[in-house]
Motif scaffolding. Sequence first.
Motif, PDB file in Angstrom:
ATOM      1  N   LEU A   1       0.535  -1.361   0.135  1.00 50.03           N
ATOM      2  CA  LEU A   1       0.051   0.101  -0.277  1.00 50.03           C
ATOM      3  C   LEU A   1       0.907   1.120   0.030  1.00 50.03           C
ATOM      4  N   ALA A   2       2.064   1.555   1.251  1.00 46.19           N
ATOM      5  CA  ALA A   2       2.797   2.056   1.038  1.00 46.19           C
ATOM      6  C   ALA A   2       3.161   2.683  -0.469  1.00 46.19           C
ATOM      7  N   ILE A   3       3.904   2.018  -1.328  1.00 45.73           N
ATOM      8  CA  ILE A   3       4.243   1.745  -2.837  1.00 45.73           C
ATOM      9  C   ILE A   3       3.683   2.346  -3.690  1.00 45.73           C
ATOM     10  N   CYS A   4       1.732   1.704  -3.214  1.00 45.84           N
ATOM     11  CA  CYS A   4       0.705   2.902  -4.445  1.00 45.84           C
ATOM     12  C   CYS A   4       0.281   3.668  -3.742  1.00 45.84           C
ATOM     13  N   VAL A   5       0.299   4.324  -2.889  1.00 44.63           N
ATOM     14  CA  VAL A   5       0.339   5.473  -2.374  1.00 44.63           C
ATOM     15  C   VAL A   5       1.350   6.314  -3.217  1.00 44.63           C
ATOM     16  N   ASP A   6       2.936   6.284  -2.935  1.00 45.74           N
ATOM     17  CA  ASP A   6       3.757   6.911  -3.549  1.00 45.74           C
ATOM     18  C   ASP A   6       3.935   7.080  -4.566  1.00 45.74           C
ATOM     19  N   LYS A   7       3.272   6.361  -6.036  1.00 44.26           N
ATOM     20  CA  LYS A   7       3.741   5.184  -6.503  1.00 44.26           C
ATOM     21  C   LYS A   7       2.684   6.479  -7.989  1.00 44.26           C
ATOM     22  N   GLY A   8       1.059   6.111  -7.322  1.00 45.48           N
ATOM     23  CA  GLY A   8      -0.557   6.881  -7.930  1.00 45.48           C
ATOM     24  C   GLY A   8      -0.540   5.258  -8.052  1.00 45.48           C
ATOM     25  N   ILE A   9      -0.866   4.513  -7.794  1.00 40.28           N
ATOM     26  CA  ILE A   9      -1.845   3.159  -8.579  1.00 40.28           C
ATOM     27  C   ILE A   9      -2.988   2.825  -7.555  1.00 40.28           C
TER      28      ILE A   9
ATOM     29  N   ASP B   1      -5.845   1.535  -7.907  1.00 36.31           N
ATOM     30  CA  ASP B   1      -6.858  -0.009  -8.166  1.00 36.31           C
ATOM     31  C   ASP B   1      -6.201  -0.346  -7.529  1.00 36.31           C
ATOM     32  N   ARG B   2      -5.043  -1.229  -7.843  1.00 29.44           N
ATOM     33  CA  ARG B   2      -4.054  -1.974  -6.671  1.00 29.44           C
ATOM     34  C   ARG B   2      -3.783  -1.322  -5.284  1.00 29.44           C
ATOM     35  N   GLY B   3      -3.838  -0.495  -4.954  1.00 34.61           N
ATOM     36  CA  GLY B   3      -4.004   0.155  -3.716  1.00 34.61           C
ATOM     37  C   GLY B   3      -5.222   0.294  -2.931  1.00 34.61           C
ATOM     38  N   LEU B   4      -5.892   0.197  -3.716  1.00 35.63           N
ATOM     39  CA  LEU B   4      -7.558   0.037  -2.529  1.00 35.63           C
ATOM     40  C   LEU B   4      -7.544  -1.780  -3.107  1.00 35.63           C
ATOM     41  N   ALA B   5      -7.598  -2.165  -3.756  1.00 34.63           N
ATOM     42  CA  ALA B   5      -7.952  -3.313  -3.542  1.00 34.63           C
ATOM     43  C   ALA B   5      -6.548  -4.384  -2.019  1.00 34.63           C
ATOM     44  N   TYR B   6      -5.790  -3.253  -1.811  1.00 37.04           N
ATOM     45  CA  TYR B   6      -4.840  -4.049  -0.836  1.00 37.04           C
ATOM     46  C   TYR B   6      -5.229  -3.270   0.638  1.00 37.04           C
ATOM     47  N   SER B   7      -5.934  -2.142   0.445  1.00 31.50           N
ATOM     48  CA  SER B   7      -6.769  -1.380   1.415  1.00 31.50           C
ATOM     49  C   SER B   7      -8.183  -2.881   1.611  1.00 31.50           C
TER      50      SER B   7
ATOM     51  N   LEU C   1      -7.628  -6.186  10.989  1.00 29.18           N
ATOM     52  CA  LEU C   1      -8.100  -4.684  11.656  1.00 29.18           C
ATOM     53  C   LEU C   1      -7.793  -4.600  12.657  1.00 29.18           C
ATOM     54  N   HIS C   2      -7.326  -5.569  13.402  1.00 27.87           N
ATOM     55  CA  HIS C   2      -6.702  -5.165  14.809  1.00 27.87           C
ATOM     56  C   HIS C   2      -5.422  -5.542  14.875  1.00 27.87           C
ATOM     57  N   SER C   3      -4.821  -5.650  14.057  1.00 29.67           N
ATOM     58  CA  SER C   3      -2.650  -5.612  14.214  1.00 29.67           C
ATOM     59  C   SER C   3      -2.961  -4.320  14.957  1.00 29.67           C
ATOM     60  N   PRO C   4      -1.441  -4.723  15.721  1.00 29.39           N
ATOM     61  CA  PRO C   4      -0.675  -3.317  16.387  1.00 29.39           C
ATOM     62  C   PRO C   4      -0.128  -2.163  15.426  1.00 29.39           C
ATOM     63  N   TYR C   5      -0.310  -2.677  14.373  1.00 28.67           N
ATOM     64  CA  TYR C   5       0.808  -1.887  12.914  1.00 28.67           C
ATOM     65  C   TYR C   5      -0.868  -1.369  12.006  1.00 28.67           C
ATOM     66  N   ALA C   6      -2.051  -1.591  12.482  1.00 30.96           N
ATOM     67  CA  ALA C   6      -3.610  -1.298  11.323  1.00 30.96           C
ATOM     68  C   ALA C   6      -3.096   0.229  11.480  1.00 30.96           C
ATOM     69  N   SER C   7      -2.739   0.948  13.234  1.00 34.58           N
ATOM     70  CA  SER C   7      -2.644   2.717  12.639  1.00 34.58           C
ATOM     71  C   SER C   7      -1.623   3.332  11.210  1.00 34.58           C
ATOM     72  N   GLN C   8      -0.681   2.484  10.968  1.00 28.50           N
ATOM     73  CA  GLN C   8       0.204   2.779   9.863  1.00 28.50           C
ATOM     74  C   GLN C   8      -0.490   3.095   8.776  1.00 28.50           C
ATOM     75  N   PHE C   9      -1.534   1.272   8.582  1.00 32.43           N
ATOM     76  CA  PHE C   9      -2.543   0.808   7.404  1.00 32.43           C
ATOM     77  C   PHE C   9      -3.438   2.093   7.204  1.00 32.43           C
ATOM     78  N   ALA C  10      -3.980   3.181   8.507  1.00 34.00           N
ATOM     79  CA  ALA C  10      -4.644   4.269   8.571  1.00 34.00           C
ATOM     80  C   ALA C  10      -4.037   5.969   7.406  1.00 34.00           C
ATOM     81  N   ASP C  11      -3.104   5.748   8.399  1.00 33.92           N
ATOM     82  CA  ASP C  11      -2.348   6.859   7.512  1.00 33.92           C
ATOM     83  C   ASP C  11      -2.223   6.844   6.127  1.00 33.92           C
ATOM     84  N   LEU C  12      -1.912   5.398   5.723  1.00 33.30           N
ATOM     85  CA  LEU C  12      -1.217   5.257   4.382  1.00 33.30           C
ATOM     86  C   LEU C  12      -2.871   4.890   3.223  1.00 33.30           C
TER      87      LEU C  12
END
Length: 431
Positions: free
Chosen positions: A192-200, A202-208, A216-227
């Motif tokens: 998802l971080a790559i998709c944000v940076d490169k403007g991809i 459709d794939r970014g939404l699919a990964y999301s 959803l309950h991962s301790p890293y979910a906040s990082q996902f939300a930011d992305l």
Amino acid sequence: MARRQHRYIGFMALGLAMLSPAAGNAQDPDDLAPYKMLRSLQFVQDSVVAGDHSAGEMQRFMLGTIDERLRTADTSIFDDDRNVDAALIYAMSGGNPQTLEYLIAHDVNGYFDNRVTDVLRKYLTGKGLLVAKTLEETAREYRDKKIGPYLALIGGNVLIATKPTDALGLYDQARLAAPGTIVEEAALRRSLAICVDKGIVDRGLAYSQRYVRRFLHSPYASQFADLFVKLVVAHHHDVKPQDVVDILSFMDAPRQREVYLRIARAAAISGKPELARMAVERVQSLGAGTDNPFGPLADFYGGMAGLPTEDIDRAAKNVSGIDGNALSPRDQALQAAARFVADQILRAPDPASLTQASGPNTSHQEITSEKAAAIAMRPGTPGASPEPVPGGVASTGQSQDTDSSFNAFVTTSRSKLDEIDGLLAQEGNEQ
């Protein structure tokens, strides 16, 4: 769920047994085979990203126990390839890098593939780019082996800066080979971080969507939300509002409101009022019929985004309506900036600024082209050549005081707006 809890209890029992000083005598040596211990570590790590944050302490214990076992076991245990794989996966799962060095130094029988150990040693010492090509090739060669998903994951980590498209391919390989694991969680988040940076988009939404459904309950979910917020705001023209609604619908209402609130804030700062309004409406609708703690803050962000619109009176009211003490320091600064902009837009014009330098045409006579040309040549008329005056300053009577006042206003306002622009630019960079 009951099955997972049963397995977790079993692995905990194994861990406690290993913790006992008499563990070596109480159990068959084969029960302490590194590959069996690794299974316990993998289960604990997968439990953490599935939402069991209490398993973190067990993870640290398992890493330490496996480390000790690998260093003290007879090298003959590596006659079993599963233990070789366990040692390599341990090194790629947060284990002690020095243990890998120890095993390589004592590998007189050639149990470990030199290509794999070489790329791992470079990666673990921060020199992965030196073996990027070899790491990519090795990851593809071992894709159907136990260590395949882990090699693909670290391969993606190395290539993400220089060859992001290839990194995406390796992340896909990793997550597809290890679904539901900590490997997939990391691969999805970094993809998802790559998709944000490169403007991809459709794939970014699919990964999301995959991330929200699985982790959803991962301790890293906040990082996902930011992305995810960055993807939606930075590429809002390519993201349909319904896509956002569909993805976030897998969250419970409080989490949805929090993410929509982040979108509203980022959109307001970025000057995207339509997206901000959509997010604000979702915050309000999700809190309908309840004591919605996010409601006033959502109105505040919506008001900020609405300042340049026709309904500026309502926007200004929403901006000023929230108590500044309830805002974070950053939002207090945004409120001050938004209030200043609203005040300047709504400020009544100074009557003196509307006064004309020349008298009105009170005779109601038609102005011919000749008369217009004569008027155009009068001193002080816009477009006319100014008369030379002592000191180099043209005198225009009443308009001089008006222009002086107006220029002072413009200078002050422009300085203040420059400060606001700087503040908003800084806020945008921090999103």
